[in-house]
Design a protein around this motif. Sequence first.
Motif, mmCIF file in Angstrom:
data_model
loop_
_atom_site.group_PDB
_atom_site.id
_atom_site.type_symbol
_atom_site.label_atom_id
_atom_site.label_comp_id
_atom_site.label_asym_id
_atom_site.label_seq_id
_atom_site.Cartn_x
_atom_site.Cartn_y
_atom_site.Cartn_z
ATOM 1 N N ASN A 135 14.933 -18.546 15.485
ATOM 2 C CA ASN A 135 15.426 -17.286 15.226
ATOM 3 C C ASN A 135 15.079 -16.365 14.035
ATOM 4 O O ASN A 135 14.424 -17.227 12.988
ATOM 5 C CB ASN A 135 17.070 -17.475 14.609
ATOM 6 C CG ASN A 135 18.281 -17.621 15.705
ATOM 7 O OD1 ASN A 135 17.478 -18.015 16.982
ATOM 8 N ND2 ASN A 135 19.561 -18.055 15.379
ATOM 9 N N THR A 136 14.936 -15.137 14.161
ATOM 10 C CA THR A 136 14.076 -14.560 13.178
ATOM 11 C C THR A 136 15.089 -13.488 12.704
ATOM 12 O O THR A 136 14.814 -13.000 11.486
ATOM 13 C CB THR A 136 12.822 -13.590 13.817
ATOM 14 O OG1 THR A 136 13.621 -12.845 14.829
ATOM 15 C CG2 THR A 136 11.730 -14.531 14.493
ATOM 16 N N GLN A 137 16.203 -13.278 12.941
ATOM 17 C CA GLN A 137 17.306 -12.412 12.472
ATOM 18 C C GLN A 137 17.742 -13.196 11.058
ATOM 19 O O GLN A 137 18.172 -14.447 11.301
ATOM 20 C CB GLN A 137 18.381 -12.159 13.299
ATOM 21 C CG GLN A 137 19.442 -11.068 12.692
ATOM 22 C CD GLN A 137 20.402 -10.918 13.570
ATOM 23 O OE1 GLN A 137 20.490 -11.210 14.995
ATOM 24 N NE2 GLN A 137 21.586 -10.386 13.109
ATOM 25 N N MET A 138 17.745 -12.502 9.991
ATOM 26 C CA MET A 138 18.168 -13.246 8.797
ATOM 27 C C MET A 138 19.180 -12.311 7.983
ATOM 28 O O MET A 138 18.897 -11.209 8.163
ATOM 29 C CB MET A 138 16.975 -13.826 7.836
ATOM 30 C CG MET A 138 16.183 -14.877 8.619
ATOM 31 S SD MET A 138 15.043 -15.683 7.605
ATOM 32 C CE MET A 138 14.263 -16.839 8.860
ATOM 33 N N PRO A 139 20.112 -12.838 7.131
ATOM 34 C CA PRO A 139 20.310 -14.306 6.887
ATOM 35 C C PRO A 139 20.776 -14.799 8.297
ATOM 36 O O PRO A 139 21.562 -14.344 9.044
ATOM 37 C CB PRO A 139 21.275 -14.365 5.759
ATOM 38 C CG PRO A 139 22.042 -12.962 5.656
ATOM 39 C CD PRO A 139 20.866 -12.043 6.376
ATOM 40 N N TYR A 140 20.660 -16.381 8.271
ATOM 41 C CA TYR A 140 21.418 -17.046 9.302
ATOM 42 C C TYR A 140 22.860 -17.278 9.175
ATOM 43 O O TYR A 140 23.526 -17.608 8.274
ATOM 44 C CB TYR A 140 20.602 -18.425 9.154
ATOM 45 C CG TYR A 140 19.380 -18.585 9.773
ATOM 46 C CD1 TYR A 140 18.572 -17.755 10.530
ATOM 47 C CD2 TYR A 140 18.509 -19.479 9.296
ATOM 48 C CE1 TYR A 140 17.158 -18.035 10.988
ATOM 49 C CE2 TYR A 140 17.337 -19.734 9.569
ATOM 50 C CZ TYR A 140 16.632 -19.103 10.095
ATOM 51 O OH TYR A 140 15.265 -19.322 10.503
ATOM 52 N N ALA A 141 23.436 -16.769 10.257
ATOM 53 C CA ALA A 141 24.896 -16.890 10.334
ATOM 54 C C ALA A 141 25.193 -17.999 11.297
ATOM 55 O O ALA A 141 24.871 -18.067 12.380
ATOM 56 C CB ALA A 141 25.761 -15.483 10.583
ATOM 57 N N GLU A 142 26.488 -18.626 11.135
ATOM 58 C CA GLU A 142 26.851 -19.873 11.978
ATOM 59 C C GLU A 142 27.095 -19.238 13.328
ATOM 60 O O GLU A 142 27.154 -20.255 14.343
ATOM 61 C CB GLU A 142 27.972 -20.582 11.300
ATOM 62 C CG GLU A 142 27.670 -20.883 10.061
ATOM 63 C CD GLU A 142 28.233 -20.277 8.762
ATOM 64 O OE1 GLU A 142 28.232 -20.740 7.710
ATOM 65 O OE2 GLU A 142 28.285 -18.895 9.104
ATOM 66 N N THR A 143 27.367 -18.067 13.632
ATOM 67 C CA THR A 143 27.873 -17.679 14.850
ATOM 68 C C THR A 143 26.745 -17.222 15.761
ATOM 69 O O THR A 143 27.008 -16.945 16.951
ATOM 70 C CB THR A 143 28.829 -16.471 14.716
ATOM 71 O OG1 THR A 143 28.273 -15.432 13.779
ATOM 72 C CG2 THR A 143 30.316 -16.914 14.183
ATOM 73 N N MET A 144 25.391 -17.307 14.792
ATOM 74 C CA MET A 144 24.372 -16.827 15.902
ATOM 75 C C MET A 144 23.882 -17.951 16.951
ATOM 76 O O MET A 144 24.350 -19.122 16.896
ATOM 77 C CB MET A 144 23.185 -16.894 14.974
ATOM 78 C CG MET A 144 22.867 -15.782 14.308
ATOM 79 S SD MET A 144 21.611 -15.838 12.894
ATOM 80 C CE MET A 144 21.648 -14.061 12.119
ATOM 81 N N GLN A 145 23.391 -17.696 17.899
ATOM 82 C CA GLN A 145 23.045 -18.678 19.032
ATOM 83 C C GLN A 145 21.746 -19.362 18.457
ATOM 84 O O GLN A 145 21.017 -18.892 17.814
ATOM 85 C CB GLN A 145 22.588 -17.743 20.317
ATOM 86 C CG GLN A 145 22.364 -18.730 21.419
ATOM 87 C CD GLN A 145 22.216 -17.917 22.735
ATOM 88 O OE1 GLN A 145 22.144 -16.840 22.758
ATOM 89 N NE2 GLN A 145 21.539 -18.592 23.918
ATOM 90 N N ALA A 146 21.730 -20.629 18.643
ATOM 91 C CA ALA A 146 20.863 -21.392 17.992
ATOM 92 C C ALA A 146 20.615 -22.486 19.068
ATOM 93 O O ALA A 146 20.736 -23.506 18.970
ATOM 94 C CB ALA A 146 21.274 -22.130 16.692
ATOM 95 N N ASP A 147 19.167 -21.810 19.984
ATOM 96 C CA ASP A 147 19.066 -22.939 21.015
ATOM 97 C C ASP A 147 17.506 -23.045 21.116
ATOM 98 O O ASP A 147 17.253 -23.754 22.278
ATOM 99 C CB ASP A 147 19.524 -22.358 22.474
ATOM 100 C CG ASP A 147 21.092 -22.336 22.451
ATOM 101 O OD1 ASP A 147 21.726 -23.123 22.061
ATOM 102 O OD2 ASP A 147 21.571 -21.406 23.248
ATOM 103 N N HIS A 148 16.963 -22.817 20.323
ATOM 104 C CA HIS A 148 15.204 -23.082 20.429
ATOM 105 C C HIS A 148 14.711 -23.446 19.060
ATOM 106 O O HIS A 148 14.026 -22.936 18.168
ATOM 107 C CB HIS A 148 14.756 -21.509 20.653
ATOM 108 C CG HIS A 148 15.318 -20.863 21.761
ATOM 109 N ND1 HIS A 148 15.953 -19.540 21.542
ATOM 110 C CD2 HIS A 148 14.973 -21.016 23.021
ATOM 111 C CE1 HIS A 148 16.246 -19.141 22.767
ATOM 112 N NE2 HIS A 148 15.745 -20.052 23.474
#
Length: 332
Positions: A135-148
Amino acid sequence: MRTALVTGSAGFIGYHLCARLLADGWRVVGIDAMTDYYEVALKDSRLAMLMEHDTFAPVKARIETPGVLHDLFETHRPAAVIHLAAQAGVRYSIENPESYVEANLIGTFRLLEAMRAFPPAHSLLASTSSAYGANTQMPYAETMQADHQMSFYAATKKSNEVMAHSYAHLYNLPITMFRFFTVYGPWGRPDMALFKFTKAILNDEPIDVYNHGDMKRDFTYVTDLVDGILRLIEAVPGSDGVEGDSLSPVAPHRIVNIGNSNSVQLLDYIEAIEAATGRTAEKNMMPMQPGDVPATWADASLLQHLTQYKPKTQVTEGVANFVAWYRDYYNV
């Protein structure tokens, strides 16, 4: 008196958490395998301080050993479980991936099975900012997709999140996964950057600076992390969410970031170490290491909404505290 079970109790974070739980009046059952991934003497020193408390019960065992956790749960019936035991380290997961399967996947499976048999009021399982991966979008939020995920270590921790969700759904087990961000402070691990940099600088040795210093981390002081965990114990996932919640629609399961909400340049971090040691580092500028990510940055607003707490320790203060501890512990 409530009982908490802490896995990885002689580890860096585990020691600080157990000490705080004991100070707050909990009875703590701490299990740790005391492995030699790094110097066991450091773990022995942490454990010795915890054993000064009558309300601390140490257990030396591997969590992946069949029956060990089941028997502990049956005997002690913990009200809260904080699962910190894991094989840590991004780079070591490339060298010895099987140890991550055993500790992180099988060990967490044994824990979930014990929780199913003897359900605690709330279980908090450690994950990592590395779960956000590419993920390159920041800040990281818990609702972001995180599959890589970018490392096998991160893959095992993301797998833990998914495993825990299935158990939370199937057996109505309240589970919070907390993703922590580059934790540092006194009694830290020797394989971590702050420890390695401080040791090298005080020995007039060069330090390896990866990606030529173009890296940023959301450095989180260990007592801030512990404060967040302690407050989350009381924030049991249920049917009611809060703003920006990651609460599952089908299970009492949520993911919470614990970070400082401030991404710091690696070279600024090194400057803080130089200031605390009173010495200038000789820097070997190196390429990016496999599995690493260039930056991390936590959106910790969910933690604040759930607990009214926000980590606050600045890097200069936290680094100075670590250097003072290091000089004292190693008589430098």
